[in-house]
Design a protein around this motif. Structure first.
Motif, PDB file in Angstrom:
ATOM      1  N   TYR A   1     -10.365  -3.292  18.173  1.00  0.00           N
ATOM      2  CA  TYR A   1      -9.230  -3.929  17.512  1.00  0.00           C
ATOM      3  C   TYR A   1      -9.487  -3.940  16.012  1.00  0.00           C
ATOM      4  CZ  TYR A   1      -7.686  -5.653  22.063  1.00  0.00           C
ATOM      5  OH  TYR A   1      -7.243  -5.739  23.359  1.00  0.00           O
ATOM      6  N   LEU A   2      -8.491  -3.474  15.263  1.00  0.00           N
ATOM      7  CA  LEU A   2      -8.579  -3.434  13.803  1.00  0.00           C
ATOM      8  C   LEU A   2      -7.327  -4.061  13.212  1.00  0.00           C
ATOM      9  CD1 LEU A   2      -9.454   0.366  13.408  1.00  0.00           C
ATOM     10  CD2 LEU A   2     -11.082  -1.508  13.462  1.00  0.00           C
ATOM     11  N   GLN A   3      -7.460  -4.596  12.017  1.00  0.00           N
ATOM     12  CA  GLN A   3      -6.279  -4.992  11.264  1.00  0.00           C
ATOM     13  C   GLN A   3      -6.393  -4.319   9.894  1.00  0.00           C
ATOM     14  OE1 GLN A   3      -5.520  -8.904   9.373  1.00  0.00           O
ATOM     15  NE2 GLN A   3      -3.663  -8.925  10.622  1.00  0.00           N
ATOM     16  N   LEU A   4      -5.363  -3.550   9.546  1.00  0.00           N
ATOM     17  CA  LEU A   4      -5.337  -2.842   8.271  1.00  0.00           C
ATOM     18  C   LEU A   4      -4.474  -3.620   7.293  1.00  0.00           C
ATOM     19  CD1 LEU A   4      -4.595   0.750   9.650  1.00  0.00           C
ATOM     20  CD2 LEU A   4      -6.791  -0.428   9.517  1.00  0.00           C
ATOM     21  N   GLN A   5      -4.891  -3.625   6.036  1.00  0.00           N
ATOM     22  CA  GLN A   5      -4.071  -4.225   4.985  1.00  0.00           C
ATOM     23  C   GLN A   5      -4.066  -3.280   3.800  1.00  0.00           C
ATOM     24  OE1 GLN A   5      -5.339  -8.000   3.336  1.00  0.00           O
ATOM     25  NE2 GLN A   5      -3.678  -8.003   1.857  1.00  0.00           N
ATOM     26  N   TRP A   6      -2.864  -2.977   3.321  1.00  0.00           N
ATOM     27  CA  TRP A   6      -2.697  -2.117   2.156  1.00  0.00           C
ATOM     28  C   TRP A   6      -2.760  -2.990   0.905  1.00  0.00           C
ATOM     29  CZ3 TRP A   6      -2.509   3.059   1.540  1.00  0.00           C
ATOM     30  CH2 TRP A   6      -2.136   3.542   0.289  1.00  0.00           C
ATOM     31  N   ILE A   7      -3.601  -2.600  -0.044  1.00  0.00           N
ATOM     32  CA  ILE A   7      -3.702  -3.314  -1.316  1.00  0.00           C
ATOM     33  C   ILE A   7      -3.146  -2.391  -2.399  1.00  0.00           C
ATOM     34  CG2 ILE A   7      -5.239  -4.473  -2.962  1.00  0.00           C
ATOM     35  CD1 ILE A   7      -5.395  -5.748  -0.198  1.00  0.00           C
ATOM     36  N   LYS A   8      -2.052  -2.830  -3.012  1.00  0.00           N
ATOM     37  CA  LYS A   8      -1.437  -2.033  -4.073  1.00  0.00           C
ATOM     38  C   LYS A   8      -2.319  -2.058  -5.315  1.00  0.00           C
ATOM     39  CE  LYS A   8       3.484  -1.808  -3.415  1.00  0.00           C
ATOM     40  NZ  LYS A   8       4.723  -2.525  -3.399  1.00  0.00           N
ATOM     41  N   ILE A   9      -2.389  -0.919  -5.980  1.00  0.00           N
ATOM     42  CA  ILE A   9      -3.116  -0.843  -7.235  1.00  0.00           C
ATOM     43  C   ILE A   9      -2.072  -0.960  -8.349  1.00  0.00           C
ATOM     44  CG2 ILE A   9      -4.525   0.626  -8.731  1.00  0.00           C
ATOM     45  CD1 ILE A   9      -6.083  -0.085  -6.309  1.00  0.00           C
ATOM     46  N   THR A  10      -2.253  -1.935  -9.212  1.00  0.00           N
ATOM     47  CA  THR A  10      -1.322  -2.091 -10.322  1.00  0.00           C
ATOM     48  C   THR A  10      -1.899  -1.319 -11.510  1.00  0.00           C
ATOM     49  OG1 THR A  10      -1.169  -4.350  -9.493  1.00  0.00           O
ATOM     50  CG2 THR A  10       0.098  -3.829 -11.449  1.00  0.00           C
ATOM     51  N   PRO A  11      -1.149  -0.354 -12.045  1.00  0.00           N
ATOM     52  CA  PRO A  11      -1.682   0.418 -13.174  1.00  0.00           C
ATOM     53  C   PRO A  11      -2.007  -0.516 -14.337  1.00  0.00           C
ATOM     54  CG  PRO A  11       0.456   1.273 -12.439  1.00  0.00           C
ATOM     55  CD  PRO A  11       0.200  -0.008 -11.701  1.00  0.00           C
ATOM     56  N   SER A  12      -3.178  -0.312 -14.909  1.00  0.00           N
ATOM     57  CA  SER A  12      -3.575  -1.180 -16.032  1.00  0.00           C
ATOM     58  C   SER A  12      -2.894  -0.681 -17.319  1.00  0.00           C
ATOM     59  CB  SER A  12      -5.096  -1.185 -16.203  1.00  0.00           C
ATOM     60  OG  SER A  12      -5.548   0.133 -16.362  1.00  0.00           O
ATOM     61  N   ALA A  13      -2.468  -1.618 -18.124  1.00  0.00           N
ATOM     62  CA  ALA A  13      -1.810  -1.277 -19.382  1.00  0.00           C
ATOM     63  C   ALA A  13      -2.874  -1.024 -20.438  1.00  0.00           C
ATOM     64  CB  ALA A  13      -0.897  -2.415 -19.814  1.00  0.00           C
ATOM     65  N   HIS A  14      -2.760   0.114 -21.125  1.00  0.00           N
ATOM     66  CA  HIS A  14      -3.774   0.431 -22.150  1.00  0.00           C
ATOM     67  C   HIS A  14      -3.286   0.033 -23.509  1.00  0.00           C
ATOM     68  CE1 HIS A  14      -6.608   2.674 -19.640  1.00  0.00           C
ATOM     69  NE2 HIS A  14      -5.527   2.972 -18.918  1.00  0.00           N
TER      70      HIS A  14
END
Length: 164
Positions: free
Chosen positions: A151-164
């Motif tokens: 049994y697995l639980q997957l979670q997607w973590i969004k990457i927020t582009p860093s502002a330069h």
């Protein structure tokens, strides 16, 4: 450098009825491989129904690359024995994660994947949204072995582009 799409948190929940590999009991651990990445859980001593509840994280740049899962029996003096394996993809999870989900009610099932000959699903796998986060629960039957599920639980973590 490939563009990073997001991170995948894989919560390895538990194994059920894993194949015994040693007379004294098996010491299972889980290895996840995706491309050149490899992560693993701790070893559970003498347990064919181990509860891990451990989170492993993979960086995702191509969600079509399959994730290979192996459960191995930790041995001291010999090569670790294979206790089962499975493979799954996160293409559907990544697709749902790209949608605008902020207005969705808590615990909305966005997509349901059914067991097929192509996947190792034991039961329907739901991709749900909880507080704007995307999760997928997987119950997989292990291959190349007499018995065992994971049994697995997957979670997607969004990457927020860093502002330069």
């Amino acid at each position: 450098m490939e563009k990073l799409m997001g991170l995948l948190k894989v919560k390895v929940v538990r194994g059920v009825n894993l194949a015994k590999r040693d007379a004294r009991g098996s010491d299972p651990y889980v290895v996840l491989k995706m491309g050149s990445q490899k992560v693993k859980t701790s070893v559970k001593k003498k347990d064919v129904n181990p509860e891990w509840n451990e989170e492993l994280t993979l960086s995702i740049s191509d969600p079509t690359v399959p994730i290979k899962l192996e459960i191995l029996d930790k041995d001291t003096f010999t090569k670790d024995d294979l206790m089962g394996e499975a493979e799954f993809t996160i293409h559907d999870l990544a697709e749902v994660a790209q949608m605008n989900l902020n207005s969705m009610p808590h615990d909305t099932i966005v997509k349901t994947l059914h067991p097929t000959k192509q996947n190792s699903f034991v039961s329907d796998s739901h991709i749900t949204v909880k507080n704007g986060k995307v999760f997928q629960d997987l119950h997989l039957r292990l291959k190349n072995v007499d018995s065992g599920d994971i049994y697995l639980q997957l979670q997607w973590i969004k990457i927020t582009p860093s502002a330069h």
